[in-house]
Design an enzyme around this catalytic site. Structure first.
Site, PDB file in Angstrom:
ATOM      1  N   ASP A 326       0.982  -1.222  -0.134  1.00 39.40           N
ATOM      2  CA  ASP A 326       0.019   0.159   0.119  1.00 39.40           C
ATOM      3  C   ASP A 326       0.740   1.305   0.013  1.00 39.40           C
ATOM      4  O   ASP A 326       2.147   1.169   0.031  1.00 39.40           O
ATOM      5  CB  ASP A 326      -0.969   0.088   0.998  1.00 39.40           C
ATOM      6  CG  ASP A 326      -0.243   0.031   2.551  1.00 39.40           C
ATOM      7  OD1 ASP A 326       1.030   0.088   2.708  1.00 39.40           O
ATOM      8  OD2 ASP A 326      -0.923  -0.083   3.575  1.00 39.40           O
ATOM      9  N   ASP A 328       1.208   5.056   2.079  1.00 34.21           N
ATOM     10  CA  ASP A 328       1.053   5.655   3.178  1.00 34.21           C
ATOM     11  C   ASP A 328       1.643   7.323   3.063  1.00 34.21           C
ATOM     12  O   ASP A 328       2.928   7.475   2.602  1.00 34.21           O
ATOM     13  CB  ASP A 328       1.531   5.256   4.400  1.00 34.21           C
ATOM     14  CG  ASP A 328       1.084   3.754   4.425  1.00 34.21           C
ATOM     15  OD1 ASP A 328      -0.157   3.422   4.331  1.00 34.21           O
ATOM     16  OD2 ASP A 328       1.910   2.977   4.916  1.00 34.21           O
ATOM     17  N   ASP A 430      -3.247   5.075   2.482  1.00 30.90           N
ATOM     18  CA  ASP A 430      -3.636   5.600   3.733  1.00 30.90           C
ATOM     19  C   ASP A 430      -3.407   7.132   3.769  1.00 30.90           C
ATOM     20  O   ASP A 430      -1.948   7.312   3.323  1.00 30.90           O
ATOM     21  CB  ASP A 430      -3.065   4.897   4.932  1.00 30.90           C
ATOM     22  CG  ASP A 430      -3.950   3.596   5.019  1.00 30.90           C
ATOM     23  OD1 ASP A 430      -5.066   3.336   4.458  1.00 30.90           O
ATOM     24  OD2 ASP A 430      -3.071   2.805   5.727  1.00 30.90           O
TER      25      ASP A 430
END
Length: 506
Positions: A326, A328, A430
């Site tokens: 992912d 961030d 995120d």
């Protein structure tokens, strides 16, 4: 024709008697066993067949009747350890190099065993052996992305992951710490003696390491990989929004695959629905180039709603990794308080531009006046945060492979082959907003690695009587907060040498 079951029995018996296809046993006083380790299964099978055709009894399974153990590229220590694991042998067989076997095959009879045919004891000069020494805490060690012991660390990390999926956190941490020690070593581990005195290597981890050094693999790791439960947990927890508890509950209900989950008609929350819909994309690694493209969009969104705000790419990419699961981002503003209300505006901008496939925003619930950094004890921070699935456009489109298309000489009625997946992909992103007063702590916490951060908190509590979180550092002895405007200051407060992000890959 011999029935199938009967043929299997015959083959098994043949392997033990040393005959195959009616081959005559000419030398019953010599019973051979070829050690597969390092020789390989196919080569062993070929050489076994050759030996039987020459009249040598060759056993498929080791037993007390074996007189000659034939090895290739094995040390006498390795073979003796292997024999001991099978109860030893009385009388002890000859431990011979493959050269005795090949020369005997050429001669058509068992040759006299000379010294050069015998496996030699390894003469190791202790001065040439590299012995390792590392500090106990991962936050005291420099761990780059260069890993000299990947087979060992990958095995221990898999066992750690399996333990965590099974909610056995203690065992998961133990395996994780053992893997982290090996990652920090400056060169290859070649013998167990090199590991003497190293921290965090428990009995179980050492057993796994020993088996890999001797056999090239770990039976426990291989059986874990093949375990239906492990495979099901991996698949189900790969769905965004699904944790180990939910996956375990589904498994108990007979669900072990995405297909079964879809067929079961389970009620899924919004996150799980989005995670299932974009499963393949989310479980595909994100590249550094893709992370930088997303950063350009996030920076544009932040600048449009709050000029002067700062956006930093954190996580594994800040530590130098080229791929991740992912992306961030940490967002702040140099003026304390200006970040309040920023997140809803950024999310609204991204949604209006069509970048968000899913998002859930949580408010900042941390109050320094009421919440100490270590109360409640948790690795989770309480910043304002947006969990999202980002729609990342692809710059290159998928075209037909018609070579004339590139020159414009193709069929004028033909069209480019393009589907949804050739235009964009889903990526987990995120977004975290931090006040500037907490930014250094947030940056340290969100850079990772996970074990490095865990060890930092453990060091703070056990060695310095402090409580560290991604919000603050509290000195329990003096009952006061220790302020910091940079990561270097936090390390100094903790009495640690500063370790840059690229060296925190524990």
């Amino acid at each position: 024709m011999v029935p199938l079951k009967r043929r299997k029995v015959v083959a098994s018996q043949t392997g033990n008697t040393g005959t195959e296809g009616g081959d005559e046993v000419k030398f019953p006083q010599v019973v051979l066993f070829l050690l597969e380790r390092k020789m390989g299964a196919s080569r062993r099978a070929f050489l076994s067949q050759l030996g039987r055709k020459k009249g040598f009894p060759v056993q498929e399974l080791f037993s007390q009747t074996v007189t000659h153990v034939i090895c290739e590229n094995n040390s006498v220590e390795e073979v003796k350890t292997w024999l001991e694991s099978r109860g030893g042998s009385r009388p002890a067989p000859h431990l011979l190099d493959i050269s005795w076997f090949t020369e005997s095959m050429r001669a058509g009879e068992p040759l006299e065993i000379l010294d050069r045919h015998k496996l030699q004891e390894q003469q190791r000069d202790e001065s040439e052996v590299v012995f390792f020494s590392v500090p106990s805490y991962a936050c005291q060690r420099r761990t780059s992305l260069e890993n000299h012991n990947a087979p060992l660390t990958e095995a221990l990390s898999l066992l750690a992951e399996n333990a965590e999926l099974s909610e056995d956190d203690g065992r998961g941490v133990a395996f994780g710490r053992a893997a982290a020690v090996l990652k920090a070593l400056p060169s290859l581990v070649t013998s167990m003696s090199q590991l003497r005195g190293l921290p965090c290597l428990g009995e179980h981890s050492l057993k796994v390491i020993k088996e890999i050094l001797e056999n090239g693999t770990s039976s426990e790791v291989e059986s874990t990989k093949k375990s239906e439960r492990y495979q099901a947990l991996k698949v189900l927890t790969g769905i965004f929004g699904v944790g180990a508890k939910t996956a375990e509950r589904w498994i108990r209900g007979g669900i072990r695959s995405l297909h079964q989950l879809r067929q079961a008609g389970r009620t899924l929350n919004r996150a799980q629905q989005a995670g299932l819909e974009h499963y393949d994309d989310i479980n595909q690694p994100v590249t550094k180039a893709e992370a930088e493209l997303i950063m350009e969009t996030v920076e544009k969104a932040v600048a449009s709603v709050l000029p002067g705000a700062q956006t930093v790419l954190t996580g594994g990419f800040r530590r130098g990794k080229l791929t991740g699961h992912d992306v961030d981002f940490l967002i702040t503003h140099p003026e304390e308080g200006r970040e309040v209300g920023l997140m809803p505006k950024v999310v609204s901008w991204l949604q209006s531009e069509g970048f968000l496939l899913y998002q859930k925003t949580t408010r900042n619930s941390y109050l320094e006046s009421k919440d100490g950094p270590g109360r409640p004890a948790s690795s989770m921070d309480r910043f304002e945060r947006c969990f999202s699935i980002f729609k990342l456009s692809k710059e290159e489109e998928t075209r037909t492979e018609d070579p004339q298309e590139e020159t414009g000489n193709g069929d004028p009625n033909s069209t480019k082959v393009m589907d949804k997946q050739s235009q964009w992909r889903a990526v987990r992103v995120d977004l975290v907003v931090s006040p500037i007063s907490q930014f250094a702590f947030a940056l340290l916490g969100w850079t990772g690695s996970k074990l490095f951060e865990r060890e930092l908190r453990r060091w703070a509590g056990h060695e310095r009587s402090m409580s560290l979180s991604s919000h603050a550092l509290f000195d329990n002895t003096q009952s006061k907060y220790l302020r910091a405007s940079s990561e270097e200051e936090i390390f100094a407060h903790l009495g640690l040498e500063y370790i840059p992000p690229s060296q925190r890959n524990a």
